[in-house]
Design a protein around this motif. Structure first.
Motif, mmCIF file in Angstrom:
data_model
loop_
_atom_site.group_PDB
_atom_site.id
_atom_site.type_symbol
_atom_site.label_atom_id
_atom_site.label_comp_id
_atom_site.label_asym_id
_atom_site.label_seq_id
_atom_site.Cartn_x
_atom_site.Cartn_y
_atom_site.Cartn_z
ATOM 1 N N TRP A 1 0.840 -1.206 0.000
ATOM 2 C CA TRP A 1 0.000 0.000 0.000
ATOM 3 C C TRP A 1 0.871 1.251 0.000
ATOM 4 N N LEU A 2 1.935 1.259 0.783
ATOM 5 C CA LEU A 2 2.832 2.425 0.825
ATOM 6 C C LEU A 2 3.468 2.668 -0.536
ATOM 7 N N ALA A 3 3.850 1.593 -1.234
ATOM 8 C CA ALA A 3 4.442 1.751 -2.560
ATOM 9 C C ALA A 3 3.424 2.295 -3.551
ATOM 10 N N SER A 4 2.161 1.864 -3.441
ATOM 11 C CA SER A 4 1.132 2.369 -4.355
ATOM 12 C C SER A 4 0.861 3.847 -4.131
ATOM 13 N N GLN A 5 1.169 4.353 -2.937
ATOM 14 C CA GLN A 5 1.018 5.771 -2.633
ATOM 15 C C GLN A 5 2.292 6.560 -2.903
ATOM 16 N N HIS A 6 3.332 5.867 -3.389
ATOM 17 C CA HIS A 6 4.623 6.493 -3.698
ATOM 18 C C HIS A 6 5.267 7.125 -2.463
ATOM 19 N N ARG A 7 5.083 6.498 -1.319
ATOM 20 C CA ARG A 7 5.717 6.979 -0.079
ATOM 21 C C ARG A 7 7.024 6.207 0.116
ATOM 22 N N ASP A 8 8.041 6.625 -0.631
ATOM 23 C CA ASP A 8 9.290 5.870 -0.701
ATOM 24 C C ASP A 8 9.988 5.756 0.649
ATOM 25 N N ASP A 9 9.975 6.825 1.447
ATOM 26 C CA ASP A 9 10.657 6.781 2.740
ATOM 27 C C ASP A 9 10.004 5.762 3.672
ATOM 28 N N ASP A 10 8.667 5.714 3.665
ATOM 29 C CA ASP A 10 7.967 4.749 4.517
ATOM 30 C C ASP A 10 8.172 3.324 4.022
ATOM 31 N N VAL A 11 8.239 3.158 2.694
ATOM 32 C CA VAL A 11 8.511 1.827 2.139
ATOM 33 C C VAL A 11 9.868 1.330 2.624
ATOM 34 N N GLU A 12 10.857 2.202 2.570
ATOM 35 C CA GLU A 12 12.186 1.826 3.038
ATOM 36 C C GLU A 12 12.169 1.504 4.530
ATOM 37 N N SER A 13 11.439 2.301 5.306
ATOM 38 C CA SER A 13 11.394 2.090 6.763
ATOM 39 C C SER A 13 10.742 0.753 7.111
ATOM 40 N N VAL A 14 9.626 0.438 6.457
ATOM 41 C CA VAL A 14 8.932 -0.810 6.795
ATOM 42 C C VAL A 14 9.741 -2.017 6.338
ATOM 43 N N LEU A 15 10.446 -1.912 5.211
ATOM 44 C CA LEU A 15 11.275 -3.031 4.769
ATOM 45 C C LEU A 15 12.479 -3.220 5.697
ATOM 46 N N ARG A 16 13.014 -2.133 6.209
ATOM 47 C CA ARG A 16 14.091 -2.244 7.204
ATOM 48 C C ARG A 16 13.569 -2.908 8.486
ATOM 49 N N LEU A 17 12.331 -2.560 8.869
ATOM 50 C CA LEU A 17 11.737 -3.162 10.061
ATOM 51 C C LEU A 17 11.518 -4.663 9.862
ATOM 52 N N ILE A 18 11.048 -5.051 8.686
ATOM 53 C CA ILE A 18 10.856 -6.472 8.389
ATOM 54 C C ILE A 18 12.178 -7.216 8.492
ATOM 55 N N ALA A 19 13.232 -6.636 7.908
ATOM 56 C CA ALA A 19 14.548 -7.273 7.968
ATOM 57 C C ALA A 19 15.027 -7.407 9.412
ATOM 58 N N GLN A 20 14.821 -6.362 10.209
ATOM 59 C CA GLN A 20 15.269 -6.389 11.599
ATOM 60 C C GLN A 20 14.533 -7.458 12.402
ATOM 61 N N LEU A 21 13.194 -7.497 12.305
ATOM 62 C CA LEU A 21 12.410 -8.453 13.096
ATOM 63 C C LEU A 21 12.606 -9.883 12.611
ATOM 64 N N ASN A 22 12.863 -10.054 11.315
ATOM 65 C CA ASN A 22 13.051 -11.406 10.779
ATOM 66 C C ASN A 22 14.489 -11.891 10.861
ATOM 67 N N GLY A 23 15.393 -11.012 11.339
ATOM 68 C CA GLY A 23 16.791 -11.413 11.450
ATOM 69 C C GLY A 23 17.480 -11.587 10.116
ATOM 70 N N LYS A 24 17.092 -10.786 9.122
ATOM 71 C CA LYS A 24 17.672 -10.869 7.786
ATOM 72 C C LYS A 24 18.554 -9.648 7.525
ATOM 73 N N PRO A 25 19.516 -9.780 6.600
ATOM 74 C CA PRO A 25 20.325 -8.601 6.233
ATOM 75 C C PRO A 25 19.445 -7.516 5.630
ATOM 76 N N CYS A 26 19.743 -6.285 5.982
ATOM 77 C CA CYS A 26 18.950 -5.164 5.472
ATOM 78 C C CYS A 26 19.193 -5.002 3.972
ATOM 79 N N PRO A 27 18.147 -4.800 3.177
ATOM 80 C CA PRO A 27 18.349 -4.600 1.735
ATOM 81 C C PRO A 27 19.231 -3.386 1.473
ATOM 82 N N THR A 28 19.978 -3.465 0.399
ATOM 83 C CA THR A 28 20.853 -2.346 0.016
ATOM 84 C C THR A 28 20.196 -1.432 -1.005
#
Length: 483
Positions: free
Chosen positions: A244-271
């Motif tokens: 939904w954030l991507a469909s609204q073109h909210r790039d900063d929030d998209v990056e923040s939520v993907l960083r949060l997913i990586a952190q909670l899932n114990g995965k490397p943060c996307p580059t």
């Protein structure tokens, strides 16, 4: 010279065509932009996998379904007690207790569409959680028959407003290959809600007639209260879904939520993170009714919309109709007269747990279309077998077990399909529009059950077969990226 003249003619025709379809071209660019963004988000969601982020989102989304199941089971179980206290003696008056609730569900389902696409997936669930709790509190002090009817409608409204976005949210945060399993697991929330309500009825009012029914309203509200508190404390509630954030073109929030997913899932943060098209970034992105309807009316989406309406009608008629039917059916079975009515509801709810495991397996291993065909077909045969209960034939219980085992597959695949068929920008609107036809079935089902057991079961069997046939006309969406 002839070649130059031909090139000039082609260029002139191309220029004229481009001017004549300016609006269509813009729409195409907008859709292409959405597809590019969605594809990037889909890749990242798949890469980050399934972990604690999805678990916490699942708990918040499932909580709404638990609240709905608990409130509905409690509303059905308290019908006799409320009728006795307020002197409701007519068939119509008793039926209105559930009909008002289901009418509220229909209105809430429609309202969830624009809210979910305009304000995001979190807003309808937050409104619904708070509304369910406040309505349960006010119902505790209900003073008249009219107030009961009104509060039942309001309860249904707030219950219906969060269900579509709860299903959409799960589909938008789950990896592609686990989308079906995650959605099927939500069926366990329906079972838990039924079990929670039946347990309260068993302890406080086992005969479903005499006892402090108002206290049971507080009991039914406990799941919603607990999960609302969890939502306030969970970090996943800070951001909406990446789609939904991507469909609204909210790039900063998209990056923040993907960083949060990586952190909670114990995965490397996307580059690298998806970036919106600058031309489209300033465009008006939320979908109004006038924007959702043309998309749904285009072929073949219009066919898919009609088929989904039929699937939701059949699924909800079977689920909510059987919810009203089970207490009446148990009363016809010889040899179980020693059980309290609340115990019968509890056992019926327990029978649904194995069905969730079946649905999870089917939605992981089997394509969507054959899964619905199997679920709907088996439930059709089970409904015909259940008719034996009216004659005191205990073999009808085999039909109950068959229905409980395979109905969750029919139910949960149907509830997943709108998320996989409709694009992100109108997904909530479109989901609400097709799901409301299921709510119409909930309004009809109690009246049909009260009128004729055999008629209800025959209609339920017919809808199961129709759903199986409708599924074959839908596109296969298993393990496909969301649009």
């Amino acid at each position: 010279l002839q070649q130059q003249q031909q090139q000039q003619t082609v260029m002139a025709e191309t220029d004229d065509n481009s001017r004549s379809i300016t609006s269509t071209s813009q729409i195409g660019k907008e859709a292409d932009g959405d597809r590019r963004v969605s594809a990037s988000v889909s890749d990242l969601v798949d890469t980050l996998g399934f972990g604690m982020y999805q678990v916490q989102v699942f708990i918040l989304s499932a909580g709404f379904i638990v609240a709905e199941g608990s409130e509905l089971q409690m509303a059905s179980g308290l019908t006799n007690a409320i009728s006795l206290e307020f002197g409701i003696t007519t068939h119509v008056g008793r039926s209105l207790l559930m009909t008002c609730t289901f009418c509220g569900f229909a209105v809430g389902t429609i309202v969830s569409g624009p809210i979910g696409d305009l304000l995001g997936r979190r807003a309808p669930m937050a409104i619904g959680y708070v509304g369910v709790l406040c309505t349960a509190f006010v119902t505790f002090f209900a003073w008249s028959v009219l107030s009961i009817y009104m509060l039942r409608f309001v309860l249904g409204f707030f219950g219906g407003i969060g269900i579509p976005v709860a299903l959409i949210t799960i589909s938008e945060v789950s990896p592609m290959t686990l989308r079906g399993v995650s959605t099927a697991a939500l069926g366990g929330a329906y079972c838990f809600g039924d079990i929670w309500a039946a347990l309260g009825l068993w302890v406080v009012m086992p005969d479903l007639q005499n006892g402090p029914w108002r206290r049971l309203l507080a009991w039914a509200a406990v799941p919603a209260t607990s999960l609302l508190i969890f939502g306030l404390l969970s970090p996943v509630a800070k951001y909406d879904t990446p789609y939904w954030l991507a469909s609204q073109h909210r790039d900063d929030d998209v990056e923040s939520v993907l960083r949060l997913i990586a952190q909670l899932n114990g995965k490397p943060c996307p580059t690298a993170f998806p970036k919106s098209n600058p031309v489209l970034k300033s465009a008006k992105r939320h979908a109004e009714f006038w924007k959702a309807m043309p998309v749904m009316l285009q072929w073949p989406t219009s066919l898919y919309s009609v088929l989904l309406c039929l699937l939701f009608f059949g699924k909800d008629f079977g689920y909510y109709g059987m919810g009203v039917f089970w207490p009446l059916a148990w009363a016809e079975v010889a040899g179980v007269g020693s059980l309290w009515p609340a115990q019968e509801l509890f056992l019926t709810a327990i029978f649904g747990i194995p069905g969730i495991a079946v649905a999870m397996y089917m939605m992981y291993k089997v394509d969507r279309r054959p899964a619905i065909a199997i679920g709907g077909g088996v439930c059709a045969g089970a409904a015909l077998l259940i008719t034996r209960l009216d004659y005191g034939d205990e073999r009808g219980l085999i039909g109950v077990l068959m229905f409980k085992l395979f109905f969750p597959t029919w139910q949960m695949v149907t509830m997943l399909l709108p998320s996989e068929i409709f694009p992100t920008t109108i997904r909530s609107w479109a989901y609400g529009l097709v799901a409301v036809f299921g709510r119409f079935a909930t309004i009809l089902a109690p009246t049909v059950v009260e009128g004729s057991h055999a008629g209800f079961l025959g209609f339920c069997a017919s809808l199961g077969l129709i759903s199986a046939m409708c599924a074959m006309l839908l596109p296969e969406t298993k393990d496909r990226p969301l649009k």
